[in-house]
Design a protein around this motif. Structure first.
Motif, mmCIF file in Angstrom:
data_model
loop_
_atom_site.group_PDB
_atom_site.id
_atom_site.type_symbol
_atom_site.label_atom_id
_atom_site.label_comp_id
_atom_site.label_asym_id
_atom_site.label_seq_id
_atom_site.Cartn_x
_atom_site.Cartn_y
_atom_site.Cartn_z
ATOM 1 N N MET A 246 65.231 -88.739 106.136
ATOM 2 C CA MET A 246 65.858 -88.795 107.448
ATOM 3 C C MET A 246 67.360 -88.850 107.267
ATOM 4 O O MET A 246 67.868 -89.601 106.449
ATOM 5 C CB MET A 246 65.317 -90.044 108.172
ATOM 6 N N THR A 247 68.045 -88.090 108.060
ATOM 7 C CA THR A 247 69.506 -88.144 108.024
ATOM 8 C C THR A 247 70.004 -89.200 108.992
ATOM 9 O O THR A 247 69.289 -89.642 109.882
ATOM 10 C CB THR A 247 70.103 -86.773 108.412
ATOM 11 N N ALA A 248 71.250 -89.582 108.824
ATOM 12 C CA ALA A 248 71.848 -90.602 109.683
ATOM 13 C C ALA A 248 71.954 -90.089 111.110
ATOM 14 O O ALA A 248 72.110 -88.892 111.344
ATOM 15 C CB ALA A 248 73.224 -90.965 109.149
ATOM 16 N N PRO A 249 71.852 -90.994 112.094
ATOM 17 C CA PRO A 249 71.981 -90.577 113.489
ATOM 18 C C PRO A 249 73.372 -90.013 113.764
ATOM 19 O O PRO A 249 74.346 -90.425 113.145
ATOM 20 C CB PRO A 249 71.740 -91.861 114.284
ATOM 21 N N ASP A 250 73.442 -89.074 114.708
ATOM 22 C CA ASP A 250 74.701 -88.419 115.046
ATOM 23 C C ASP A 250 75.542 -89.198 116.048
ATOM 24 O O ASP A 250 76.698 -88.893 116.252
ATOM 25 C CB ASP A 250 74.425 -87.027 115.631
ATOM 26 N N ARG A 251 74.965 -90.183 116.691
ATOM 27 C CA ARG A 251 75.708 -90.920 117.709
ATOM 28 C C ARG A 251 75.776 -92.399 117.347
ATOM 29 O O ARG A 251 75.019 -92.889 116.517
ATOM 30 C CB ARG A 251 75.051 -90.737 119.064
ATOM 31 N N ARG A 252 76.680 -93.091 117.992
ATOM 32 C CA ARG A 252 76.821 -94.532 117.776
ATOM 33 C C ARG A 252 75.549 -95.253 118.227
ATOM 34 O O ARG A 252 75.000 -94.956 119.270
ATOM 35 C CB ARG A 252 78.017 -95.048 118.555
ATOM 36 N N VAL A 253 75.127 -96.208 117.418
ATOM 37 C CA VAL A 253 73.935 -96.988 117.732
ATOM 38 C C VAL A 253 74.351 -98.177 118.594
ATOM 39 O O VAL A 253 75.354 -98.837 118.318
ATOM 40 C CB VAL A 253 73.256 -97.489 116.435
ATOM 41 N N ALA B 255 63.235 -93.774 113.979
ATOM 42 C CA ALA B 255 63.514 -92.463 113.386
ATOM 43 C C ALA B 255 63.905 -92.579 111.917
ATOM 44 O O ALA B 255 63.497 -91.764 111.091
ATOM 45 C CB ALA B 255 64.627 -91.765 114.174
ATOM 46 N N VAL B 256 64.685 -93.597 111.580
ATOM 47 C CA VAL B 256 65.181 -93.750 110.212
ATOM 48 C C VAL B 256 64.065 -94.161 109.244
ATOM 49 O O VAL B 256 64.039 -93.710 108.102
ATOM 50 C CB VAL B 256 66.367 -94.747 110.176
ATOM 51 N N VAL B 257 63.128 -95.005 109.688
ATOM 52 C CA VAL B 257 62.070 -95.469 108.784
ATOM 53 C C VAL B 257 60.836 -94.574 108.791
ATOM 54 O O VAL B 257 59.955 -94.743 107.941
ATOM 55 C CB VAL B 257 61.662 -96.939 109.066
ATOM 56 N N ALA B 258 60.778 -93.624 109.712
ATOM 57 C CA ALA B 258 59.606 -92.746 109.814
ATOM 58 C C ALA B 258 59.358 -92.023 108.496
ATOM 59 O O ALA B 258 60.240 -91.343 107.964
ATOM 60 C CB ALA B 258 59.810 -91.730 110.933
ATOM 61 N N GLY B 259 58.185 -92.220 107.946
ATOM 62 C CA GLY B 259 57.813 -91.534 106.721
ATOM 63 C C GLY B 259 58.399 -92.122 105.453
ATOM 64 O O GLY B 259 58.161 -91.605 104.367
ATOM 65 N N GLU B 260 59.179 -93.192 105.563
ATOM 66 C CA GLU B 260 59.775 -93.813 104.378
ATOM 67 C C GLU B 260 59.099 -95.159 104.130
ATOM 68 O O GLU B 260 59.196 -96.067 104.943
ATOM 69 C CB GLU B 260 61.280 -94.026 104.561
ATOM 70 N N GLY B 261 58.416 -95.282 103.004
ATOM 71 C CA GLY B 261 57.686 -96.503 102.686
ATOM 72 C C GLY B 261 58.399 -97.439 101.738
ATOM 73 O O GLY B 261 57.861 -98.488 101.397
ATOM 74 N N VAL C 218 57.992 -103.538 108.957
ATOM 75 C CA VAL C 218 56.694 -103.875 108.350
ATOM 76 C C VAL C 218 55.705 -102.721 108.542
ATOM 77 O O VAL C 218 54.978 -102.358 107.621
ATOM 78 C CB VAL C 218 56.153 -105.195 108.932
ATOM 79 N N GLN C 219 55.710 -102.129 109.721
ATOM 80 C CA GLN C 219 54.806 -101.013 109.990
ATOM 81 C C GLN C 219 55.112 -99.820 109.090
ATOM 82 O O GLN C 219 54.203 -99.098 108.667
ATOM 83 C CB GLN C 219 54.901 -100.610 111.467
ATOM 84 N N ALA C 220 56.375 -99.602 108.796
ATOM 85 C CA ALA C 220 56.781 -98.436 107.997
ATOM 86 C C ALA C 220 56.453 -98.590 106.514
ATOM 87 O O ALA C 220 56.353 -97.593 105.803
ATOM 88 C CB ALA C 220 58.274 -98.181 108.146
ATOM 89 N N LEU C 221 56.299 -99.820 106.039
ATOM 90 C CA LEU C 221 56.090 -100.024 104.600
ATOM 91 C C LEU C 221 54.747 -99.437 104.181
ATOM 92 O O LEU C 221 53.725 -99.640 104.817
ATOM 93 C CB LEU C 221 56.156 -101.513 104.272
ATOM 94 N N SER C 222 54.798 -98.744 103.087
ATOM 95 C CA SER C 222 53.562 -98.112 102.601
ATOM 96 C C SER C 222 52.664 -99.154 101.961
ATOM 97 O O SER C 222 53.125 -100.184 101.501
ATOM 98 C CB SER C 222 53.905 -97.024 101.594
ATOM 99 N N PRO C 223 51.372 -98.878 101.872
ATOM 100 C CA PRO C 223 50.445 -99.808 101.231
ATOM 101 C C PRO C 223 50.779 -100.062 99.764
ATOM 102 O O PRO C 223 50.345 -101.037 99.203
ATOM 103 C CB PRO C 223 49.088 -99.118 101.363
ATOM 104 N N ARG C 224 51.568 -99.164 99.153
ATOM 105 C CA ARG C 224 51.941 -99.327 97.742
ATOM 106 C C ARG C 224 52.932 -100.474 97.541
ATOM 107 O O ARG C 224 53.130 -100.935 96.434
ATOM 108 C CB ARG C 224 52.572 -98.048 97.211
ATOM 109 N N GLN C 225 53.628 -100.888 98.601
ATOM 110 C CA GLN C 225 54.693 -101.901 98.453
ATOM 111 C C GLN C 225 54.130 -103.253 98.134
ATOM 112 O O GLN C 225 53.343 -103.833 98.684
ATOM 113 C CB GLN C 225 55.541 -101.954 99.727
#
Length: 158
Positions: free
Chosen positions: A1-8, A19-25, A151-158
Motif C-alpha cells: 500500500m502506498t501512503a495516502p495522498d491527502r492529510r489524515v 487501507a494501509v493495513v489491508a493485506g499486510e500481516g 489486530v484484525q490485519a495481523l496474519s496468523p503467522r504472527q
C-alpha cells in the motif's frame, strides 16, 4: 500500500488505517504506519507509538516523537498498568497518576490502549500530549477502533 495522498484527520483515520493495513500481516510494519498516521491525524501530540511485550516486560516499538523510555515493567506507569490490566486508561494529568514514568517531561496527558489478540497481549498503543485533558471519549473510541483494525490485519503467522 502506498501512503495516502491527502492529510489524515481524526475523521479519516479509520479508513486510512484500514487501507494501509489491508493485506499486510507484519505487525511491526503496521504499527510503524499506524503510529505515523495517528501522529499526523490527532492534534496536540508529542508522542504516538507502541510498546511490545518481550520477556515479560514492555519494550519500545515503532513510534513517532521524541526519544522514549526503552523498557517498562508490567504494573509500572500508565503503560505498565494497561499491560497488566488489559484495559484502556485515559490520564487527564500525568503528574497526578501514581507512579507515572516521565519519558518526556513535556507530556501532560496520556491515553494507552492494550493490543490483545485472542488472549495474548502483544503490547500497548501509547499516545502523549503536552496539553492537560487532551483525550476525550471520542479519542478513546477512535484509538480502540484503530487497535482493533491492527489486530484484525495481523496474519496468523504472527
Amino acid at each position: 500500500m502506498t501512503a495516502p495522498d491527502r492529510r489524515v484527520t481524526p475523521d479519516t483515520l479509520p479508513e486510512t488505517v484500514s487501507a494501509v493495513v489491508a493485506g499486510e500481516g507484519d505487525m511491526i510494519a503496521n504499527m510503524a504506519n499506524i503510529a505515523a498516521l495517528i501522529f499526523e491525524a490527532l492534534p496536540d501530540l508529542n508522542w504516538a507509538g507502541f510498546y511490545l511485550v518481550k520477556d515479560g516486560q514492555l519494550v519500545l516499538g515503532p513510534f513517532q516523537g521524541r526519544v522514549a523510555c526503552t523498557r517498562i515493567p508490567f504494573g509500572k506507569g500508565v503503560c505498565g498498568t494497561v499491560a497488566r490490566d488489559r484495559q484502556t486508561v485515559v490520564v487527564p494529568d500525568v503528574h497526578a497518576f501514581p507512579g507515572h514514568i516521565a519519558c518526556d517531561a513535556a507530556s501532560a496527558s496520556e491515553i494507552v490502549v492494550p493490543v490483545v489478540m485472542g488472549k495474548e497481549l502483544l503490547g500497548v498503543l501509547d499516545i502523549d500530549s503536552p496539553r492537560r485533558d487532551r483525550f476525550t471519549d471520542r479519542d478513546r473510541a477512535l484509538l480502540e477502533a484503530v487497535v482493533a483494525q491492527l489486530v484484525q490485519a495481523l496474519s496468523p503467522r504472527q
